[in-house]
Design an enzyme around this catalytic site. Sequence first.
Site: not given
Length: 485
Positions: A243-245
Amino acid sequence: MQSAFLFGTAVLALVRSASAATAQTFQPPASSPFAQSGNYTGKSNNTLQNGPVVPGKLFDRFIQVWFENTNYATAQSSPAFQNLSQYGQLLTGYYGVTHTSEPNYIAAAGGDFFGGYNDDFCASSLSRPSAPLTRPADAIPSNISTVVDLLEEKNISWAEYQENLPYDGYTGYNFTSYDYIAGTGTYTYYVRKHNPLIIFDSISNVTERALRIRNFNDFANDMSADAIPQWVFVTPNLVNDGHDTNVDFMGDWINYWLNPVLADERFNNNRTLILITFDENEVYSVNNNVWGFLIGGALPTNLVNTTDNTFYTHYSSLSTVQANWGLKSLGRQDTNATVNNVFSFVAEATGWKNNDLVGNSTALPLLNLTGGYPGPLNNEYYVQFAAPNMTAVGAGTGGVFVAPSLNTAITAASLSAPVNLTAMNETVPWANNPGYDYPNGTQSYTTSTGAPSPTTTTTTSGAGAAAAPAMILSLVAAGAMIALA
């Protein structure tokens, strides 16, 4: 309307891109998947207690591992995902059911996303990021059934493992803890929107059920005790799920965590089927095809290193489990013949007839629409919760499960027209903090707020009345995507 939809999805995609795929380097949160770690925040309090194994027709254990927000082609380009595909069956026709993230997780647990279209990131207590926020995401009322009801009726054990969940049964919207990647500061690794079962009050408000929602220290403990249950949902944290990567970061986590547990018989024995997939794709303007993959000892050897282009959705995980154990259905989208295809080898062995849709068919329903389906989680096209379709036929052929407290007279056909709560300066009743949590392993109340009865009827006239988009109503009438029941 179509141009407005495309513009809106383009804006959402830009917002998502701005907040995701940050430059971070993968760091193992523990020495191995089988070890406990302070980086997981919460300690393991106990070993999971399960009943005797209930044999299924094709498998005795079903595990789902979900990643985040990635197009099919992007996942397939990853060496880690390519390597996995040698050892199982690639599902090229697998689809998420809507946008954003949370409605997809809700759908996989409850057989519908109930008109939801956002992650309800509406917290009013941002000054205390490490404490439960005062307004978590949707809290679906306790008389709305889930896969847990179906499993428990047949005494089939289950659990969730949520990486970086601070403690078992945690009901807060997110949790911020030590940033083990940077080695300094804090980071929000856990979010409620990726935890499907906690969103349903029928689970989160029942202590013995809530405490089966566990973290990865619990997972290490349960693996050591050979206590992994029969139905399992695994959510990596916000960096490890991508999600954040990005897909390369996911690949590092696969090599660190997933590949070793796949090789361990305490997780993956010869009666285990594992689904690895994504909640949704990244580009909202195209239909919602995501990378899906079956692996595990229960997969027939002749299907290893093959592909299956049958049209599947997140509802297929429900219908497949129902077919395997002869369970009742939820009477919702899990019984909608357009979107509930059972994984092919299970359908063939159990006598279930799938539809003839394949992943590249032009006849597929649109599963990338956002915000236009009326439902109890839609602020602009709000209708109350309806009872399931009591005459529906599910893949388990066991009838329809209905919670004892549900008013079955409230059907999709009996509902009033949708109303626009936004125009009335109101919100859906199910976005309130349920007020309970389990910081010490027992239920305690943190607020006095609570949601109104799910049988409450909302009516309005004039500016508050909302007409569902014609395109959505035509899909409902055709039975392609019945979001209300």
